[in-house]
Design an enzyme around this catalytic site. Structure first.
Site, PDB file in Angstrom:
ATOM      1  N   GLY A 107       0.853  -1.192   0.000  1.00 57.56           N
ATOM      2  CA  GLY A 107       0.000   0.000   0.000  1.00 57.56           C
ATOM      3  C   GLY A 107       0.886   1.237   0.000  1.00 57.56           C
ATOM      4  N   ARG A 108       0.313   2.351   0.499  1.00 62.17           N
ATOM      5  CA  ARG A 108       1.055   3.618   0.428  1.00 62.17           C
ATOM      6  C   ARG A 108       2.375   3.551   1.187  1.00 62.17           C
ATOM      7  NH1 ARG A 108      -4.817   5.930   1.382  1.00 62.17           N
ATOM      8  NH2 ARG A 108      -4.725   4.091   2.703  1.00 62.17           N
ATOM      9  N   ILE A 109       2.347   2.952   2.400  1.00 65.44           N
ATOM     10  CA  ILE A 109       3.564   2.925   3.220  1.00 65.44           C
ATOM     11  C   ILE A 109       4.574   1.939   2.609  1.00 65.44           C
ATOM     12  CG2 ILE A 109       4.500   2.448   5.521  1.00 65.44           C
ATOM     13  CD1 ILE A 109       1.679   3.251   6.623  1.00 65.44           C
ATOM     14  N   ARG A 148      -1.928  -8.427  -1.941  1.00 67.84           N
ATOM     15  CA  ARG A 148      -3.160  -9.110  -2.359  1.00 67.84           C
ATOM     16  C   ARG A 148      -3.356  -8.981  -3.860  1.00 67.84           C
ATOM     17  NH1 ARG A 148      -7.356  -6.633   1.744  1.00 67.84           N
ATOM     18  NH2 ARG A 148      -5.972  -4.962   1.138  1.00 67.84           N
ATOM     19  N   ILE A 172       6.343  -3.617  10.962  1.00 66.54           N
ATOM     20  CA  ILE A 172       5.787  -2.333  11.423  1.00 66.54           C
ATOM     21  C   ILE A 172       4.282  -2.324  11.154  1.00 66.54           C
ATOM     22  CG2 ILE A 172       7.910  -0.985  11.134  1.00 66.54           C
ATOM     23  CD1 ILE A 172       6.540   0.217   8.555  1.00 66.54           C
ATOM     24  N   ALA A 173       3.704  -3.505  10.883  1.00 67.27           N
ATOM     25  CA  ALA A 173       2.294  -3.555  10.471  1.00 67.27           C
ATOM     26  C   ALA A 173       1.383  -3.658  11.691  1.00 67.27           C
ATOM     27  CB  ALA A 173       2.101  -4.706   9.509  1.00 67.27           C
ATOM     28  N   ARG A 174       1.196  -4.868  12.187  1.00 63.36           N
ATOM     29  CA  ARG A 174       0.363  -5.099  13.366  1.00 63.36           C
ATOM     30  C   ARG A 174       0.850  -6.356  14.061  1.00 63.36           C
ATOM     31  NH1 ARG A 174      -1.273  -0.719  13.526  1.00 63.36           N
ATOM     32  NH2 ARG A 174      -3.388   0.078  13.563  1.00 63.36           N
ATOM     33  N   GLU A 221       0.275  -6.503  22.474  1.00 63.88           N
ATOM     34  CA  GLU A 221       0.964  -5.334  23.001  1.00 63.88           C
ATOM     35  C   GLU A 221       0.021  -4.515  23.910  1.00 63.88           C
ATOM     36  OE1 GLU A 221       1.890  -3.713  19.065  1.00 63.88           O
ATOM     37  OE2 GLU A 221       0.570  -2.013  19.469  1.00 63.88           O
ATOM     38  N   HIS A 254       5.737   0.518  19.200  1.00 63.94           N
ATOM     39  CA  HIS A 254       4.682   0.973  18.272  1.00 63.94           C
ATOM     40  C   HIS A 254       4.757   2.494  18.047  1.00 63.94           C
ATOM     41  CE1 HIS A 254       0.478  -0.253  16.610  1.00 63.94           C
ATOM     42  NE2 HIS A 254       1.020   0.723  15.879  1.00 63.94           N
ATOM     43  N   ILE A 255       5.893   2.926  17.504  1.00 64.79           N
ATOM     44  CA  ILE A 255       6.133   4.371  17.347  1.00 64.79           C
ATOM     45  C   ILE A 255       6.396   4.767  15.896  1.00 64.79           C
ATOM     46  CG2 ILE A 255       6.952   4.848  19.699  1.00 64.79           C
ATOM     47  CD1 ILE A 255       9.853   4.526  18.624  1.00 64.79           C
TER      48      ILE A 255
END
Ligand code: GLV
Length: 325
Positions: free
Chosen positions: A157-159, A180, A239-241, A270, A288-289
Site C-alpha cells: 500500500g502507500r507505506i 493481495r 511495522i504492520a500489526r 501489546e 509501536h512508534i
C-alpha cells in the site's frame, strides 16, 4: 439554544485538538488518559453521537447495541482492526481512519528499523554502554548490508510503496513485493519493484518488511513454516500489526538462528511483549512508534477531528471506511 452533538475523546490528545472540537461539539475529553475497559467505554459513550478513538478501543456489535445514539467513530490511526466494520455498517455507524498524513513518516521509520536491525545498532549500543568495548576486532558486531541487497515488501500500500522507493532509489536495493493484488505497471516502475509470490519473496529476500493491514487472513502470516523458508542471513521487520507474525515462532527462529535478526515495532498482545524476545540480542524492539513524530501525530489528530466535524456537522466525512444510510 442550539443543541450541539456530543462527542467522546477516548484518550488524551493535543490540547489544540480538544479546543478545535469544542468549537463544534459538547466534548468529553480524557486528558487524564485513563484506560477504560469495554464496559467503561460503553458507559462513557452513553448519549454520545461521536467517538474520537486512537485504535485501541474495540468497536463491536455489543458496544454498538449498547450505544444506540452513536453515529461515527473516527480513528486517529491508519489501521482500523479495532473496528468491526460489518457491525458498524449494520448499526449505521460511520467509521473513519487517518491515512496518507502518516505515510512518509512511517516509511522513514520502517527503513530506520530495518537499518538498525541489519546493522545491529541497538546491540552495539548496549555493548558499548555495558563497557564491553575494550578492543576492536575484525568481525565485531558485523551485520548485513542494506545497499545492493534484495528488499522484500509484504503489503504494498502507500507505506509499503514509500519503503520500496527508499530502498530502490536511495540504497540501490533490488525490490520485490507481495500484495493481495498486483500494482499497475506505472506504480511498479516508480517503486522499481517486481511482483513475486509470497514463497519466492520469503526464499530470496535479504530483508523482509511487513506493511500489510491486519485481517483474520493475515493472522500468523509469518509463522514457523515461513521463517524456515527465509535465508539464515535474513532480517525480518514488522511495522504492520501484532498478530501478523507468530511471535513465539519468531523468538524460536531468532534463538536457533534460522534467521539472523528481527526488528519489531508491533507485538501480539501489546503492550505486553513475548518474554523470550526481551532476552534475545538479535531483535530490535520499539513500542509501536512508527508514526510518532509530533507533526505527523498532529496531522493524524486533525484528520480524525475533521472527520467528526465533516460528518456530524457538514455530512461530508473526509476518509470514510464504510457507507451508511
Ligand atoms: C498505527 O499503527 C496506525 O495504524 O496508524
Amino acid at each position: 439554544m442550539i443543541i450541539r452533538p456530543k462527542i467522546l475523546i477516548a484518550r488524551a490528545v493535543f490540547p489544540e485538538i480538544v479546543a478545535k472540537l469544542a468549537k463544534y461539539f459538547e466534548v468529553t475529553p480524557n486528558q487524564a488518559d485513563e484506560l477504560w475497559t469495554p464496559s467503561q467505554l460503553i458507559a462513557q459513550l452513553q448519549g454520545m453521537q461521536g467517538a474520537f478513538t486512537m485504535g485501541g478501543e474495540r468497536i463491536d456489535a455489543a458496544l454498538l447495541a449498547a450505544c444506540p445514539e452513536l453515529k461515527i467513530c473516527a480513528n486517529m490511526a491508519v489501521g482500523y482492526n479495532n473496528f468491526d466494520l460489518d457491525a458498524m455498517t449494520a448499526a449505521g455507524v460511520l467509521a473513519t481512519n487517518a491515512p496518507d498524513v502518516l505515510t512518509e513518516t512511517t516509511a522513514d521509520f520502517g527503513f530506520a528499523l530495518l537499518m538498525a536491525t541489519a546493522r545491529r545498532m541497538a546491540e552495539g549500543e548496549r555493548f558499548l554502554r555495558a563497557g564491553l568495548w575494550t578492543r576492536w576486532s575484525y568481525d565485531m558486531l558485523a551485520g548485513a548490508d542494506i545497499h545492493g541487497s534484495t528488499l522484500g515488501v509484504i503489503g504494498m500500500g502507500r507505506i509499503g510503496q514509500g519503503i520500496a522507493r527508499r530502498g530502490a532509489h536511495g540504497f540501490g536495493m533490488k525490490v520485490i513485493y507481495h500484495n493481495r493484488s498486483r500494482l499497475d505497471a506505472a506504480t511498479e516502475a516508480q517503486c522499481k519493484a517486481s511482483y513475486v509470490s509470497k514463497e519466492e519473496l520469503l526464499k530470496t529476500a535479504d530483508h523482509i518488511i511487513l506493511v500489510l493491514p491486519y485481517s483474520a487472513q493475515a493472522h500468523h502470516l509469518i509463522g514457523a513454516v515461513e521463517l524456515a523458508l527465509m535465508k539464515p542471513s535474513a532480517t525480518l521487520v514488522n511495522i504492520a500489526r501484532g498478530g501478523i507474525v507468530d511471535d513465539a515462532a519468531l523468538a524460536a527462529a531468532l534463538r536457533n538462528k534460522t534467521i539472523a535478526a528481527a526488528g519489531l515495532d508491533v507485538f501480539e498482545g501489546e503492550p505486553k511483549v513475548n518474554p523470550e524476545l526481551l532476552t534475545l540480542p538479535n531483535v530490535v524492539l520499539t513500542p509501536h512508534i512508527a508514526s510518532a513524530t509530533l507533526p505527523t501525530r498532529l496531522a493524524m489528530a486533525n484528520l480524525a477531528a475533521d472527520n467528526l466535524i465533516g460528518y456530524l456537522i457538514n455530512k461530508r466525512p473526509l476518509t470514510p471506511l464504510n457507507t451508511v444510510l
